[in-house]
Write an enzyme that holds these catalytic residues in place. Structure first.
Site, PDB file in Angstrom:
ATOM      1  N   GLU A 417       0.708  -1.218  -0.007  1.00 36.14           N
ATOM      2  CA  GLU A 417       0.076  -0.002   0.002  1.00 36.14           C
ATOM      3  C   GLU A 417       0.912   1.324   0.146  1.00 36.14           C
ATOM      4  O   GLU A 417       0.876   2.192   0.853  1.00 36.14           O
ATOM      5  CB  GLU A 417      -0.992  -0.114   1.117  1.00 36.14           C
ATOM      6  CG  GLU A 417      -2.013  -1.131   1.100  1.00 36.14           C
ATOM      7  CD  GLU A 417      -3.256  -0.750   0.416  1.00 36.14           C
ATOM      8  OE1 GLU A 417      -3.068   0.423  -0.342  1.00 36.14           O
ATOM      9  OE2 GLU A 417      -4.056  -1.180   0.406  1.00 36.14           O
ATOM     10  N   GLU A 493      -4.150 -10.449  -0.705  1.00 38.67           N
ATOM     11  CA  GLU A 493      -5.063 -10.408   0.719  1.00 38.67           C
ATOM     12  C   GLU A 493      -6.294 -10.692  -0.158  1.00 38.67           C
ATOM     13  O   GLU A 493      -6.803 -10.050  -0.933  1.00 38.67           O
ATOM     14  CB  GLU A 493      -5.058  -8.815   1.090  1.00 38.67           C
ATOM     15  CG  GLU A 493      -3.740  -8.448   1.828  1.00 38.67           C
ATOM     16  CD  GLU A 493      -3.630  -7.215   2.603  1.00 38.67           C
ATOM     17  OE1 GLU A 493      -4.779  -6.782   2.742  1.00 38.67           O
ATOM     18  OE2 GLU A 493      -2.555  -6.634   2.615  1.00 38.67           O
TER      19      GLU A 493
HETATM   20  C1  IPT Z   1      -5.337  -3.712   3.536  1.00 41.74           C
HETATM   21  C2  IPT Z   1      -3.983  -3.615   4.060  1.00 41.74           C
HETATM   22  O1  IPT Z   1      -3.180  -4.145   2.982  1.00 41.74           O
HETATM   23  C3  IPT Z   1      -3.755  -4.345   5.118  1.00 41.74           C
HETATM   24  O2  IPT Z   1      -2.654  -3.923   5.931  1.00 41.74           O
HETATM   25  C4  IPT Z   1      -4.888  -4.278   6.115  1.00 41.74           C
HETATM   26  O3  IPT Z   1      -5.222  -3.156   6.689  1.00 41.74           O
HETATM   27  C5  IPT Z   1      -6.281  -4.767   5.366  1.00 41.74           C
HETATM   28  O4  IPT Z   1      -6.499  -3.953   4.398  1.00 41.74           O
HETATM   29  C6  IPT Z   1      -7.381  -4.729   6.127  1.00 41.74           C
HETATM   30  O5  IPT Z   1      -7.494  -5.237   7.402  1.00 41.74           O
HETATM   31  S1  IPT Z   1      -5.816  -2.396   2.734  1.00 41.74           S
HETATM   32  C7  IPT Z   1      -7.399  -1.991   2.633  1.00 41.74           C
HETATM   33  C8  IPT Z   1      -7.711  -0.695   2.732  1.00 41.74           C
HETATM   34  C9  IPT Z   1      -7.870  -2.674   1.366  1.00 41.74           C
END
Ligand code: IPT
Length: 961
Positions: A417, A493
């Site tokens: 990010e 993710e």
């Molecule tokens: C994404 C992040 O990469 C991760 O660190 C964590 O924050 C996760 O989301 C949510 O728990 S960023 C998200 C705004 C898509």
């Protein structure tokens, strides 16, 4: 090399990565060179700001006897040494004015004195190493300044040989919580300052290498491995006795080997022998490439069944001990997880040794995130500002150099990010130049210009399907689009495991199986970061009085903070199981498919069992031919007959992560027609003094609600549609659709009113007509309860007809009632042992289960709907003597029991806010709304949405005594 700082700003605010330190090199534990751990009790003093010019504490002879003590490694905010943890996800907890940090910059002075053992230092150099300090440190030894560094989760070394004395060495470390480096470390986690990883003195004998690089490739075409160990600063020999290897460092040797994979983590013990040092090697031969649009390891497409792992311990924060690291990996292996992304920074280096040994694919991610600039439209983003590039390159080098000798690490990730920028390209270029034998990952740039693969977070199933067909929305730039469309795809993710959920895992897995381009993903995330707290049990954002915080968004893991698996982990294990066992119903057989990428099925035994109404009838071993990866066989079950047939694949031998008999995969099938309870009819209602008696049921004549079933008092039996919204029901703040929690409240589903329209006692029973609706709106649920009895048993048929316009799905649809607290022992035949919801029920095992109502609760850190059991045929609640109530469903139902109401569950903010009252509240649901993953991703798939529509359902109740 000594760098200097721009004069205008103090060192901790300039953009430089540091000064005075050594070039990065590989981390390794196995060496005959001496080492001394400086972990332990240190003296500690906290100041509120960084401005202090007083450096007298670093001088020998300084009297720190009045200071507090602190454990190193550790975070001072978790050791009662002042300050407090703070949690923000995206926003920086200070004004965004890079590289400046606030005056309020908690500063921890750390002091440690030590003597050297006899013979130290020997004939050579000594290096002082810090494996992790948040967020920066300035270091003095015996009054001499060594330098300073930033890069919290990266190693930093100084040469100290000439400064050491036999006795009374004084090591002084000044740590500031905030530095320019904090702008590069905006990961979604607690801000936890301190010397949180090991501090070590390492002997570097004369003739020891400065560094070494193990290259161990595998050629799947001929089964050979090629080993070459580059050794810098010394000559040496490389020995791998098992392979008969004895070659000079730098020389390549090719021999037949067994390759390393996450499934078969074959390591060969070897040695790098140099004149000054013997270094133990654990060599795993493997190759990773992108070929034909696929990530291939050792020539084969691999499927990532991954998780994102932050370093976390509920008491010690990011200081994670060796036993806990191993525990994480053992739990992953036991749950069929084969890959870890080290979100969002390199982990403690020993963790990667364990990944090599136990077998996990690793995406090693650099300590880099600048997400907070997204709120400024990325204006000023350090990754697109050349002045920061040296700091970025320093971070890339510290990661790659430290971790380059691990077989498990197959992909380097630039960070998380950070938007897009030239600094990222510079990092990718450097990494490729240094290590062309691994792939580069970065998710934040849709053009994928710096990456070898197309990576996304939280796309919908529909989008993954398009990507699988290489039919995704094109990029504006045709060339970039063509390049990206040819890339393999993974989700760095997905499936946000916050609170109850994630839902929809099975549907993703089917897409990974259908489309070879879709090479799996990494669930967000491994563990809830709930910090142990005297009042709240586990604390989350806001519990430490933070000015800005993101509440329980920090609790979104597959493990609870104490590392007990949540139902989400059990579900994930089932969904990603590497062997598929599917009933072939008509044939009375099962189809067994080996879903491993490399392993055949020889390490597994298969067994069957047969149960009727949950009672065992037979079991035995199942003969399954050895299956190669991808192969399948249809295997007949040994007997026929009604009931539930289960087949399990279990480990045939002990492994490093589970014992023989551990269940890897399973399947079930039910034969014969489902048993439905006989109708309870025949008895006539009798009226007496405001009560109506019907068979074993006694009702309030005015309201028509039951007050007793046999001897058991029954309270408040009525239609129920409410559930305490889950984090996924509430949805993410930035995803305005499908925020069902708010929409349900807006409509008033948490305050439904029940109006009785008629209580009609007739020859064949009791009919109670009602309308159930919230105040202030028109829509309602016309609901009738038809009670019948046969003398022993009481039947209830509920009919629900929605009136008006219903624009939101219902949370649940069923009945709820209260029983006295004594009826706290549950038994049921249906799905179990754990909770399940429509889109999280793959792991629900059909069987007969028993546990206390207390054990039926799932302890989500922020209380919310939990604990439903799926596909239940009958359920009982009893007291210690076995007296109580039995409910059988006209059709399988959802069974929930708890010692508080949904309203109380909804009101609680922490587990400790839930108090058992005098009632066990029971929900028997005809249907419930799915879970989805909307707390950060797609919502409930249409097939799992509970839209309001006419429904009929029934139960038969029997008193138990
Ligand atoms: C994404 C992040 O990469 C991760 O660190 C964590 O924050 C996760 O989301 C949510 O728990 S960023 C998200 C705004 C898509």
């Amino acid at each position: 090399m000594i760098r200097t700082h721009a004069p205008a700003l103090p060192w901790y605010e300039d953009m430089e990565p540091g000064s005075g330190g050594l070039e990065p090199r590989a981390w390794y534990a196995d060496s005959d060179a001496g080492r001394i751990s400086l972990n332990g009790e240190w003296r500690f003093r906290l100041s509120p700001g960084a401005a202090t010019r007083d450096e007298s504490f670093a001088r020998p002879g300084f009297d720190a006897s009045g200071w507090a003590t602190i454990g190193v490694p550790g975070h001072w905010v978790l050791q009662g040494a002042g300050g407090a943890p703070a949690y923000t996800n995206v926003v920086y907890p200070f004004p965004v004015d890079p590289p400046r940090v606030p005056d309020a910059n908690p500063t921890g002075d750390h002091l440690r004195t030590f003597d050297l053992p006899a013979g130290w230092p020997g004939d050579g150099e000594v290096v002082l190493r810090f494996d992790g300090v948040e967020s920066c440190a300035r270091v003095w030894l015996n009054g001499r300044e060594l330098g300073d560094f930033k890069g919290s989760r990266l190693p930093h070394e100084f040469s100290v040989g000439g400064l050491l004395r036999a006795e009374g060495n004084v090591l002084a470390v000044r740590v500031h919580q905030w530095s320019s480096g904090s702008y590069l470390e905006d990961q979604d986690q607690w801000w936890l300052p301190g010397i949180f990883r090991d501090v070590t003195l390492l002997e570097r004998p004369r003739g020891a290498p400065r560094d070494f690089f193990v290259h161990a490739g595998y050629d799947h075409r001929d089964g050979s491995g090629t080993l070459r160990v580059e050794c810098e600063g010394a000559g040496g020999r490389v020995l791998v006795p098992e392979l008969g290897i004895d070659v000079a460092a730098g020389e390549a040797v090719t021999v037949a080997v067994e390759p390393w994979t996450a499934e078969t983590p074959r390591l060969y013990d070897g040695e790098l022998v140099t004149p000054g040092e013997r270094i133990g090697l654990r060599v795993g031969f493997r190759s990773v490439v992108v070929e034909d649009g696929l990530i291939r390891v050792n020539g084969r497409r691999v499927l990532f069944r991954g998780v994102n792992r932050h370093e976390f311990h509920p008491e010690t924060g990011r200081t994670v001990d060796a036993a806990t690291m191993r525990r994480d990996l053992v739990l992953m292996k036991q749950h069929n997880i084969n890959a870890v992304r080290t979100s969002h920074y390199p982990p403690h280096p020993a963790f990667l040794d364990l990944c090599d040994e136990l077998g996990l694919w690793v995406i090693d991610e650099c300590d880099l995130e600048t997400h907070g600039f997204s709120g400024l439209q990325w204006h000023g983003n350090p990754v697109d500002d050349e002045r920061w590039t040296p700091a970025l390159l320093d971070r890339a080098a510290r990661m790659v150099e430290r971790d380059k000798n691990h077989a498990s690490v197959i992909i380097w990730s630039l960070g998380n990010e950070c938007g897009t920028g030239r600094g990222l390209s510079a990092m990718a270029r450097w990494i490729r130049g240094r290590d062309p034998e691994r792939l580069v990952h970065y998710e934040g740039d849709p053009s994928c210009r710096d990456a070898d693969l197309y990576s996304r977070m939280y796309p919908t199933h529909a989008e993954v399907e398009l990507i699988g067909r290489r039919a995704e929305e094109p990029l504006a730039d045709a060339e970039a689009d063509a390049r990206r469309r040819a890339m393999p795809f993974l989700m760095c993710e997905y499936a946000h495991a916050m609170g109850n959920g994630p839902g929809g895992l099975s549907e993703y897995q089917r897409l990974f199986e259908r489309y070879r381009r879709c090479q799996g993903g990494f669930v967000w995330e491994w563990i809830d970061h709930g910090l142990a707290h005297p009042e709240h049990g586990f604390a989350y954002g806001g519990d430490f009085g933070e000015e800005l915080h993101d509440a329980n968004f920090v609790c979104d893991g597959l493990l609870f903070p104490d590392r007990t698996p949540s139902p989400g982990l059990t579900e994930y294990k089932k969904v990603v199981e590497p062997v598929r066992i599917e009933p072939v119903a008509e044939a009375g057989s099962v189809r067994i498919t080996n879903g491993y990428d490399f392993a055949n099925s020889a390490h597994l035994d298969f067994e069957w069992s047969h149960e009727v109404d949950g009672a065992p009838v037979g079991s035995g071993a199942l003969d399954v031919p050895e299956l190669a990866p991808g192969a399948s066989a249809e295997v007949p079950l040994p007997m026929a007959g009604a009931g539930v047939w289960s087949v399990r694949a279990v480990l045939a031998r002990d492994t490093a992560w589970a014992g023989r008999g551990h269940v890897v995969a399973w399947g079930q099938t039910e034969a014969g027609a489902p048993v439905v309870p006989a109708a309870a009819v025949g008895a006539r209602p009798e009226r007496d003094a405001g009560l109506i008696t019907l068979g074993p049921g006694v009702f309030d004549a005015a309201t028509g609600t039951p007050v007793r079933l046999g001897a058991v008092p029954v309270e408040g039996l009525r239609l129920d549609v409410w559930r305490a919204p889950t984090d996924n029901d509430n949805g993410a703040a930035w995803l305005p659709d499908e925020q069902y929690g708010a929409r349900w409240r807006e409509l008033g589903l948490h305050r439904m009113q029940h109006r009785t329209d008629a209580v009609e006692a007739g020859a064949d029973g009791l009919l109670v007509r009602t309308r159930v609706a919230p105040a202030g709106v028109g829509p309602g649920l016309r609901t009738s309860y038809r009670w019948t009895a046969d003398g022993e048993r009481l039947g209830l048929a509920v009919s629900v007809v929605p009136e008006g316009e219903w624009r939101v799905p219902l949370p649940r649809l069923g009945i709820r009632f209260g029983l006295p607290a004594a009826y706290g022992a549950a038994r049921w035949f249906g799905g179990g042992p754990g909770e399940a919801y429509p889109d999280t029920r793959a792991a629900s095992v059909l069987g007969r289960w028993g546990m206390s109502v207390d054990e039926m609760q799932t302890p989500y850190v922020r209380p919310q709907e939990n604990g439903a059991r799926a596909g239940v045929r009958w359920a009982e609640l009893a007291d210690g003597s076995g007296a109580g109530v039995r409910a059988e469903g006209g059709a399988p139902f959802w069974f929930t029991a708890r010692r508080w109401t949904s309203e109380q569950l909804d009101a609680a903010e922490h587990r400790t806010g839930l108090r058992a009252g005098g009632t066990v509240w029971v929900n028997l649901d005809h249907a419930v709304q799915g879970i989805g993953s909307r707390s950060c991703g797609p919502g409930v798939l249409p097939e799992y949405r509970l839209d309001a529509r006419a429904a009929e359902f029934s139960f038969v109740f029997t008193p138990l005594n």
